[in-house]
Design an enzyme around this catalytic site. Structure first.
Site, PDB file in Angstrom:
ATOM      1  CB  CYS A 380      -0.902  -0.492   1.584  1.00 42.42           C
ATOM      2  SG  CYS A 380      -2.172   1.098   0.819  1.00 42.42           S
ATOM      3  CG  HIS A 519      -3.506  -3.329   3.256  1.00 44.08           C
ATOM      4  ND1 HIS A 519      -2.723  -3.589   4.133  1.00 44.08           N
ATOM      5  CD2 HIS A 519      -4.101  -2.720   2.944  1.00 44.08           C
ATOM      6  CE1 HIS A 519      -2.305  -2.049   4.239  1.00 44.08           C
ATOM      7  NE2 HIS A 519      -3.859  -1.949   3.646  1.00 44.08           N
ATOM      8  CD  GLU A 521      -0.925  -6.977   5.629  1.00 47.38           C
ATOM      9  OE1 GLU A 521      -0.304  -6.611   3.472  1.00 47.38           O
ATOM     10  OE2 GLU A 521      -1.648  -5.926   6.016  1.00 47.38           O
TER      11      GLU A 521
END
Ligand code: GLN
Length: 547
Positions: A380, A519, A521
């Site tokens: 990001c 994102h 993750e």
């Protein structure tokens, strides 16, 4: 219809209620059941979207675009069930719904009260999708006795009362402190906590007791007697070396059996714990160490980047190495040369963030990774900074920057290679935003598709040409600089389906340099490490072998 497990906490906060709930979810799945986990938070913020990461830790984003509590991240990592907007609610949201209905006249002129209007709103929320799963696990944030928590405790009391007998159980987490002077585990705080619960009409079926010592038989009996539970329903929650031990540890202590017993499910289906045995094996039998520098702003509180830390661990598990990550404050690189700080690392990660502070340091970290050919993952804001770095240092756009920083400063200083996005397409609708919009819930949020360029690094890493990842940002890399940047070797290898929004950039002449606008993750699991993290750690492992 689902069976409901309500999970509450007592004595002190931070006992690992979220983890216990997530581990129980995993164990019920291992027994063949479908589960959904939910979090009810008593604070008054409408959602955690506007809360500081220093205060509250990371904001976890769901596919359907809700900004939720970080416990939903644990739930997903342990069960693999994608959380939804309807899995997280706060007092603020509940009250705001009630007040909205009141203004609309839905209550037909009645006096609006905590009981029944607020409690009904909570009960309706708990029941959403109850026909879809075998078990619904609802965790109540905070501890029993908190003033804000009362409507939630009252609502779950009523909820269980409304359901047929045996449909709902209550699990309570407490602490057994060890007093070294007397060499004893103390049960009194637990007794008091249960007393507090019972005074508001809730009787726990299962007690999960955190302690750093095993619970002696005598203390277990005492807790059972004074708290009115069976001895087998006093579950020890010892400290663990890794959170991913939790499902097997809780299974050994008998948690899933106690839950099935409480619902009178007999004979209980046998658990298949192979997934968690493999996870545990990978965690504890790593064959090497890779060192990753995380250059960010919210470095004091590890919870601020919870999912990134976990995803790196998963990436390590995929490669059978242990990832040692060190958090470095980006601002240091605004005063000092990054080289002495970053030289010992096998990879560099620049995570997401908001605001200008620290960004020049992140740009320097990206430059270091690019020029020294060290694996770089920019997430990001970390992608945006990598783009600015190439723009300034290679494409000759010396004043390249992000509109975000100009907006913050109230003056124009940068050429906006990263600009404020005012209109975009989500599925089949157009979303519009203004700079002066509210802060809460107005970003590009949730899952979006990206198309990957054939032959690109990311296409190879993902093993597919269409991906779906979660977003949470206001600003975008401006497509108008594409040609100029690609000429300098920064390829736009992932794009939104309409071709307007750059989703991924990669440096072509580099072993591993990838920036992503989303994102990744948030979607990584210990039993299914995210491909980007798995490959990033693989690249880092290669570097570690060379030094
Ligand atoms: N602040 C940047 C934006 O809003 C990046 C956000 C993030 O890193 N999550 O676009």
């Amino acid at each position: 219809m689902a069976r409901f497990v309500f999970i509450t906490g007592g004595v002190v906060s931070s006992l690992g209620k979220g983890l216990a709930s997530a581990a129980l979810g995993a164990l019920l799945q291992a027994r063949g059941y479908s589960v959904r986990l939910r979090k009810l938070d008593p604070y008054l913020n409408v959602d955690p979207g506007t809360m500081s990461p220093f205060e509250h830790g990371e904001v976890f984003v769901t596919d359907d675009g809700a900004e939720t509590d970080l416990d939903l991240g644990h739930y997903e990592r342990f069960t693999g069930v994608a959380a939804r907007a309807t899995d997280s609610v706060s007092s603020g949201r509940i009250y705001s719904n009630v007040l909205e209905k009141e203004r609309r006249g839905d209550y037909l002129g009645k006096t609006i009260q905590v009981i029944p209007h607020v409690t009904n709103e909570i009960k309706d929320f708990i029941a959403i999708g109850e026909d879809e799963v075998d078990f619904m696990l609802c965790e109540i944030g905070g501890t029993v006795g908190d003033i804000e928590g009362l409507p939630f405790f009252e609502a779950i009391r009523q909820f269980a009362q409304d359901k047929p007998r045996g449909q709902c159980i209550f699990m309570h987490l407490t602490l057994l402190p060890y007093i070294a002077a007397s060499g004893e585990l103390k049960t009194k705080p637990t007794q008091h906590s249960v007393k507090e619960l019972r005074s508001i009409g809730l009787a726990p079926d299962i007690l999960v007791c955190r302690s750093d010592q095993p619970i002696p038989e005598k203390e277990r009996e005492k807790i059972a007697l004074f708290c009115n539970v069976r001895k087998e329903d006093v579950i020890a929650a010892p400290d663990l070396r890794s959170i991913y031990e939790a499902p097997l540890a809780y299974h050994r202590e008998g948690l899933d059996q106690a839950v099935l017993d409480a619902f009178r499910i007999a004979p209980a289906p046998k658990p298949n714990l192979a997934r968690w045995q493999d996870v545990q094996d990978r965690i504890f039998n790593a064959e090497g160490v890779v060192k990753v520098a995380i250059v960010g702003k919210y470095t004091q509180l590890e919870d601020a980047y919870k999912s990134i830390a976990e995803a790196l661990t998963h990436g390590g598990m995929a490669n059978r190495v242990r990832v040692e990550s060190e958090w470095i404050d980006a601002e240091i690189f605004e005063r000092e040369d990054p080289a002495p700080y970053l030289e010992g690392f096998h990879a560099i990660l620049v995570p997401g963030g908001f605001g200008e502070r620290g960004t020049e340091g992140k740009i320097r970290a990206a430059e270091f990774a690019r020029t020294r050919k060290i694996p770089y993952l920019g997430i990001c804001l970390g992608m945006q900074m990598a783009v600015i770095e190439t723009a300034r240092n290679l494409a000759g756009l010396e004043t390249a920057g992000s509109e975000e920083f100009d907006h913050e400063a109230g003056k124009k200083r940068f050429e906006p290679v990263v600009y404020h996005l005012k209109e975009w397409v989500q599925g089949n609708r157009t979303v519009a935003r203004k700079v002066e919009d509210d802060k809460g819930g107005t970003m590009r949020l949730g899952a979006y598709t990206a198309n990957l360029a054939q032959g690109s690094k990311v296409a190879e890493v993902y093993g597919t040409l269409a991906i779906e990842e979660r977003h949470r940002h206001r600003y975008e890399v401006d497509i108008k600089y594409r040609k100029q940047l690609e000429k300098q070797g920064l390829s736009f290898s992932g794009m939104s389906p309409d071709g307007r929004l750059p989703e991924i950039v990669e440096v072509t002449d580099h072993p591993w340099f990838i920036g992503v606008q989303f994102h990744p993750e948030l979607k990584s699991k210990p039993f299914a490490p995210h491909p980007l993290f798995a490959d990033f750690v693989r690249a880092a492992k290669e570097v570690s072998r060379l030094v």
